[in-house]
Design a protein around this motif. Structure first.
Motif, PDB file in Angstrom:
ATOM      1  N   TYR A  10      -4.992 -19.154  33.594  1.00  0.00           N
ATOM      2  CA  TYR A  10      -5.418 -18.009  32.798  1.00  0.00           C
ATOM      3  C   TYR A  10      -6.300 -18.483  31.658  1.00  0.00           C
ATOM      4  CZ  TYR A  10      -2.017 -15.395  35.426  1.00  0.00           C
ATOM      5  OH  TYR A  10      -1.334 -14.812  36.450  1.00  0.00           O
ATOM      6  N   PHE A  12      -8.389 -17.091  28.111  1.00  0.00           N
ATOM      7  CA  PHE A  12      -8.505 -16.037  27.107  1.00  0.00           C
ATOM      8  C   PHE A  12      -9.771 -16.276  26.288  1.00  0.00           C
ATOM      9  CE2 PHE A  12      -4.229 -14.486  27.725  1.00  0.00           C
ATOM     10  CZ  PHE A  12      -3.607 -15.576  28.301  1.00  0.00           C
ATOM     11  N   GLU A  61      -9.657  -9.734  23.058  1.00  0.00           N
ATOM     12  CA  GLU A  61      -9.665 -10.864  23.976  1.00  0.00           C
ATOM     13  C   GLU A  61      -9.843 -10.372  25.400  1.00  0.00           C
ATOM     14  OE1 GLU A  61      -7.180 -14.485  22.050  1.00  0.00           O
ATOM     15  OE2 GLU A  61      -6.009 -13.025  23.171  1.00  0.00           O
ATOM     16  N   ILE A  63      -9.178 -11.343  29.235  1.00  0.00           N
ATOM     17  CA  ILE A  63      -8.241 -12.201  29.953  1.00  0.00           C
ATOM     18  C   ILE A  63      -8.722 -12.351  31.391  1.00  0.00           C
ATOM     19  CG2 ILE A  63      -5.842 -12.533  30.661  1.00  0.00           C
ATOM     20  CD1 ILE A  63      -5.090 -10.624  28.312  1.00  0.00           C
TER      21      ILE A  63
END
Length: 70
Positions: A10, A12, A61, A63
Motif C-alpha cells: 500500500y 499513501f 491522501e 491510497i
C-alpha cells in the motif's frame, strides 16, 4: 510511505491544499493517479482527515495498492 502487508503493498500520497478559503490541491491529483496506474498501482481511496478549527482540511491522501511480486 509504503506499507507491506500480506498480498498487497500500500502506498499513501499526501496532497496539500492551498488557501485559507479556497482549498485547491497543490498537485494535480488526476495526474498522480494516472502516473501511479502506469507503474502498476491501483487507486483505492481518497482519505480526507478531520477538519480543523477553520472548518477545512489542509491535505488529503490518495491510497494505492499493488499486488506483491513473488
Amino acid at each position: 510511505m509504503i506499507i507491506q502487508r500480506n498480498m498487497y503493498d500500500y502506498k499513501f500520497v499526501k496532497v496539500s491544499l492551498t488557501g485559507l478559503f479556497t482549498s485547491k490541491p497543490k498537485k494535480d491529483y488526476k495526474e498522480i493517479i494516472v502516473t501511479h496506474a502506469k507503474e502498476g498501482w491501483r487507486f483505492v481511496q481518497l482519505f480526507a482527515p478531520a477538519t480543523t478549527g477553520y472548518g477545512r482540511a489542509f491535505y488529503f491522501e490518495l491510497i494505492f495498492e499493488k499486488r506483491k511480486e513473488e
